[in-house]
Enzyme design. Sequence first.
Site, PDB file in Angstrom:
ATOM      1  N   GLU A   1     -15.992  -5.169   2.364  1.00 29.88           N
ATOM      2  CA  GLU A   1     -17.435  -5.347   2.520  1.00 29.88           C
ATOM      3  C   GLU A   1     -17.744  -6.292   3.673  1.00 29.88           C
ATOM      4  OE1 GLU A   1     -19.642  -8.287   0.375  1.00 29.88           O
ATOM      5  OE2 GLU A   1     -18.137  -8.307  -1.215  1.00 29.88           O
TER       6      GLU A   1
ATOM      7  N   LYS B   1     -18.604 -13.006 -10.180  1.00 28.58           N
ATOM      8  CA  LYS B   1     -18.803 -14.379  -9.700  1.00 28.58           C
ATOM      9  C   LYS B   1     -19.136 -15.298 -10.878  1.00 28.58           C
ATOM     10  CE  LYS B   1     -20.229 -13.081  -5.051  1.00 28.58           C
ATOM     11  NZ  LYS B   1     -20.245 -11.606  -5.152  1.00 28.58           N
TER      12      LYS B   1
END
Length: 304
Positions: free
Chosen positions: A26, A160
Amino acid sequence: MIAPPLAFSADVAAARAAGAPIVALESTIITHGMPFPANVETARAVEAEVRAAGAVPATIAVTAGRIRVGLDAGELDALASATDVRKLSRADLAVALSEGWTGATTVAATMICARLAGIEVFATGGIGGVHRGAETSFDVSADLSELAQTPVTVVASGAKAILDLAKTLEVLETMGVPVIAFGQDALPAFWSRESGLDAPLRLDDAGAIARAHRMRARLGLPGGQLVANPIPRDAEIPAAEIAPHITAALAMAEREGIAAKAVTPFLLSEIGRGTEGRALAANIALVRNNARLAARIAVELARG
């Protein structure tokens, strides 16, 4: 049908033609996840890890109405130093392309672009998920629904740790997304090897992950796999140690009215400051580790 607007780098085009293993990467980690110059240094290091493990890296971004699948050194530098880069997900990818915006791809957008390019494996740092307080804000990342519908194996160090990990895991289970811890029973939590949650599945080698990917295709199951790869032990910040910094950053975001796509970059930046750079160093270590594992999976898939 009109073909999607894909533009391949020379390395990626050659790998596609040869049936060589490719790993998608990404670009929001470059534009929104790390400060300059750590962002471009990390991007280069991650690409080098993929190459060293026998695969070809394909960093994905959007420029001038094209999905760029693979960036050369100059393009990486330009993206890392650009100031007006959109953070693209499923909802705005098409508009960005039709309007000629410059955009960095999130997990969801990178999965879409990887599928269009015929790339089956994607390495990132951590996925998005259910934000804390989502029961009132309804803030849930599009990454989760993308995992449920786009057939790409995503290697990350879990979701996360700024998120509500228990709710994130529940949503993934509801959507039928395999969550596979690599080499351990515990679900990792980005900077930390353990989240306090058990992973639903465990596999211990790249070949097993590749076989599961192929079996999903044979069964006609939609969606991909999330491979939760724990951060290396020597780079870990234990959950109990990072937790106060996360709490402080979340409180600051609420006070300052930070919301939507700005939340995650803000929190990562604040936690980096609060830990005097340790969180950033850990982030770099884990994404490099994920790139190594993703490359090994891609090599296994290329063997057929």
